[in-house]
Design a protein around this motif. Structure first.
Motif, mmCIF file in Angstrom:
data_model
loop_
_atom_site.group_PDB
_atom_site.id
_atom_site.type_symbol
_atom_site.label_atom_id
_atom_site.label_comp_id
_atom_site.label_asym_id
_atom_site.label_seq_id
_atom_site.Cartn_x
_atom_site.Cartn_y
_atom_site.Cartn_z
ATOM 1 N N ASP A 248 0.832 -1.211 0.000
ATOM 2 C CA ASP A 248 0.000 0.000 0.000
ATOM 3 C C ASP A 248 0.862 1.255 0.000
ATOM 4 N N ILE A 249 1.896 1.268 0.832
ATOM 5 C CA ILE A 249 2.763 2.446 0.943
ATOM 6 C C ILE A 249 3.498 2.690 -0.370
ATOM 7 N N GLN A 250 4.037 1.614 -0.945
ATOM 8 C CA GLN A 250 4.779 1.775 -2.196
ATOM 9 C C GLN A 250 3.859 2.197 -3.343
ATOM 10 N N ARG A 251 2.668 1.633 -3.413
ATOM 11 C CA ARG A 251 1.742 2.004 -4.483
ATOM 12 C C ARG A 251 1.283 3.453 -4.336
ATOM 13 N N GLN A 252 1.041 3.884 -3.096
ATOM 14 C CA GLN A 252 0.637 5.271 -2.884
ATOM 15 C C GLN A 252 1.758 6.222 -3.281
ATOM 16 N N THR A 253 2.993 5.880 -2.926
ATOM 17 C CA THR A 253 4.141 6.703 -3.325
ATOM 18 C C THR A 253 4.237 6.806 -4.838
ATOM 19 N N GLU A 254 4.076 5.677 -5.501
ATOM 20 C CA GLU A 254 4.142 5.643 -6.960
ATOM 21 C C GLU A 254 3.017 6.467 -7.582
ATOM 22 N N LYS A 255 1.817 6.358 -7.033
ATOM 23 C CA LYS A 255 0.673 7.110 -7.543
ATOM 24 C C LYS A 255 0.919 8.614 -7.446
ATOM 25 N N LEU A 256 1.623 9.044 -6.419
ATOM 26 C CA LEU A 256 1.892 10.459 -6.194
ATOM 27 C C LEU A 256 3.174 10.923 -6.875
ATOM 28 N N THR A 283 8.496 -6.496 0.434
ATOM 29 C CA THR A 283 8.905 -5.261 -0.232
ATOM 30 C C THR A 283 9.107 -5.539 -1.716
ATOM 31 N N ASP A 284 8.512 -4.711 -2.548
ATOM 32 C CA ASP A 284 8.701 -4.816 -3.995
ATOM 33 C C ASP A 284 9.879 -3.916 -4.366
ATOM 34 N N TYR A 285 11.042 -4.518 -4.533
ATOM 35 C CA TYR A 285 12.246 -3.727 -4.780
ATOM 36 C C TYR A 285 12.255 -3.098 -6.173
ATOM 37 N N SER A 286 11.380 -3.538 -7.036
ATOM 38 C CA SER A 286 11.268 -2.853 -8.328
ATOM 39 C C SER A 286 10.619 -1.483 -8.160
ATOM 40 N N ARG A 287 9.969 -1.244 -7.019
ATOM 41 C CA ARG A 287 9.363 0.050 -6.725
ATOM 42 C C ARG A 287 10.245 0.899 -5.812
ATOM 43 N N VAL A 288 11.418 0.420 -5.489
ATOM 44 C CA VAL A 288 12.359 1.181 -4.664
ATOM 45 C C VAL A 288 13.267 1.971 -5.591
ATOM 46 N N GLY A 289 13.363 3.272 -5.368
ATOM 47 C CA GLY A 289 14.203 4.097 -6.229
ATOM 48 C C GLY A 289 15.649 4.147 -5.777
ATOM 49 N N ALA A 290 15.876 4.082 -4.447
ATOM 50 C CA ALA A 290 17.232 4.246 -3.934
ATOM 51 C C ALA A 290 17.366 3.550 -2.591
ATOM 52 N N VAL A 291 18.605 3.336 -2.206
ATOM 53 C CA VAL A 291 18.943 2.782 -0.894
ATOM 54 C C VAL A 291 20.000 3.677 -0.271
#
Length: 476
Positions: A248-256, A283-291
């Motif tokens: 949910d958190i990753q999808r909301q970030t992506e939506k915004l 965690t969907d690491y394909s939706r992670v931009g950076a570490v």
């Protein structure tokens, strides 16, 4: 009399009208409609007749309350739930009939003043054209821009000493001053879960017009911390059953159109440090931009994020390694670990704007200057089959093809470079000491047609990490 024109996308309104002598010493109401999905209202106002001593003041009411009065000192303003131009109040953008209020203290008999109010109604998920807090890039042209992506102030747990020496919540402007003194080009304020600091950032940006302020917040959960950059809208951080999942958190970030960046993943978690290390399942690491490979509190020590980051690279995820001071006291010694800008993330971007900086991070055109200097840096490129790429990019050489790699180092006299392939130090480049302020090393690599990544570290004579470079990807 007022005419109302809507754009084809129903996103922009243009309100036109005429002010005459009969309107002198009165308030003219100019209504307009705000829809249900609008999250920000921006007004650009102009009028004729200034050369005839006409003055029109400006204010705003929403459908329920007064939202601000700038008089004649501003021709542009914006309001949203989280932030507003000084003179105006942040707050919910409720649908209904809003009103511009035009005060007319001065207009001559027989004079007509034509006004135009251009209104942009930003809807949820729309990305800013340039930056959230600045209408245009602060600097034009592609360059390496230096910044800090992880800092705290009075809006979360940042503290410093007051004028009388008491420990108090440290005002945000002290962080901005420290970043300016360090010569940074951009910063992201990342207070824990809150979005209250955006209003202060909105106020500070016009004055600090050489330092780009990027909206951030640290999503702080019991299973890990992650920064989100590039949106001011609320994201639910309550990572637990019955509230939200990491998906949910990753999808909301992506939506915004925000960027999700995992913080200090190498720290312990559990009772030792609840949520400090990254332990969020699924965690969907394909939706992670950076570490955050380098955090000011751990640097290159055993609890740095480098091992976590490189393990994800080996699994095929193209994640950008970044750094952040994690500063909690803007007044600390600039040479101390975790001082503002220690470390600094250095991004090659098309311009100094929020959109360009975040795009530069997403594409991996980044290195980390661990000590946050003003001039240390690297450029690392690879060439194969007539194509040249930089850090963050990919090439696909066939087995047996020659890959020519070039490393240029600046401000790193006395240091030495090491080449990392798939997480292991190689002998592709000798470890001789850098002697010149600008020095270039070239070497070749025979491709095997398989998936690899190659990056560079630069270390001091004592082994301390000075520069962490991002990978060039082979066949990925």
């Amino acid at each position: 009399m007022t005419d109302l024109f809507c754009s084809a996308q129903q996103a922009d309104l243009v309100l036109r009208g005429t002010i005459t002598g009969k309107d002198r010493e009165s308030y003219v109401e100019v209504p307009f409609e705000v829809g249900a999905s609008v999250v920000r209202v921006t007004v650009d106002f102009s009028y004729t007749g200034r050369d005839q001593h006409t003055t029109i003041d400006l204010g705003l009411f929403d459908g329920e309350r007064f939202r601000g009065w700038s008089g004649g000192n501003k021709s542009w303003f914006t309001v949203s739930e989280t932030d507003a131009t000084p003179s105006y109040l942040p707050g919910p953008i409720r649908p209904g009939t809003w009103k511009l209020i035009l005060g007319v203290p001065s207009i001559g008999d027989g004079v007509k003043s034509e006004y135009v109010a251009t209104i942009h109604l930003q809807r949820s998920g729309e990305a800013p054209a340039a930056s959230t807090f600045s209408r245009a890039p602060l600097r034009a042209g592609a360059a390496w821009y230096r910044g800090d992506l992880h800092m705290h102030d009075a809006h979360s747990d940042g503290s410093c000493l007051s004028q009388s020496g008491a420990k108090v919540p440290c005002p945000l402007y002290k962080t901005v001053e420290a970043a300016t003194a360090r010569g940074l080009d951009f910063i992201a304020i990342s207070d824990h879960n809150t979005i209250s600091h955006y209003d202060a950032m909105r106020e500070l940006q016009p004055y600090f017009d050489r330092l780009l302020l990027i909206p951030g917040r640290e999503i702080t959960t019991f299973e890990g911390h992650a920064n989100v950059y590039g949106t001011t809208e609320f994201i639910d951080f309550r990572l637990e059953k019955g509230h939200v999942s990491i998906d949910d958190i990753q999808r909301q970030t992506e939506k915004l159109h925000g960027m999700f960046s995992i913080n200090h993943p190498g720290l312990p978690s559990g009772s030792a440090c609840m949520g400090c290390g990254w332990a969020a399942k699924d965690t969907d690491y394909s939706r992670v931009g950076a570490v955050e490979a380098i955090n000011g509190g751990t640097l290159d020590g055993p609890m740095s994020g480098v091992a976590f980051w490189q393990e994800k690279l080996n699994r095929g995820f193209r994640l950008t390694g970044v750094g952040g001071s994690d500063n909690h006291n803007a007044t600390m010694d600039p040479q101390a670990h975790s001082a503002v800008g220690y470390p600094a993330t250095v991004v090659y971007a098309a311009e100094l704007s929020e959109r360009a900086i975040l795009e530069g991070i997403r594409t991996g055109h980044v290195f980390v200057d661990v000590q946050g200097t003003r001039d240390r840096g690297i450029e690392f490129t690879a060439q194969a089959d007539g194509k040249t790429v930089m850090m963050g990019d990919a090439i696909a050489p066939v087995a047996g093809a020659n890959v020519h790699l070039v490393l240029t180092m600046n401000g790193l006299e006395g240091a030495h470079a090491e080449v990392i392939r798939d997480g292991e130090v190689t002998t592709l480049l000798d470890a001789s000491v850098v002697k010149e302020h600008t020095e270039t090393r070239e070497f070749d690599y025979e491709a095997d047609g398989k998936r690899h990544w190659v990056r560079v570290n630069v270390r001091a004579a004592d082994g301390a990490l000075l520069i962490l470079g991002n990978p060039i990807y082979l066949n990925l």
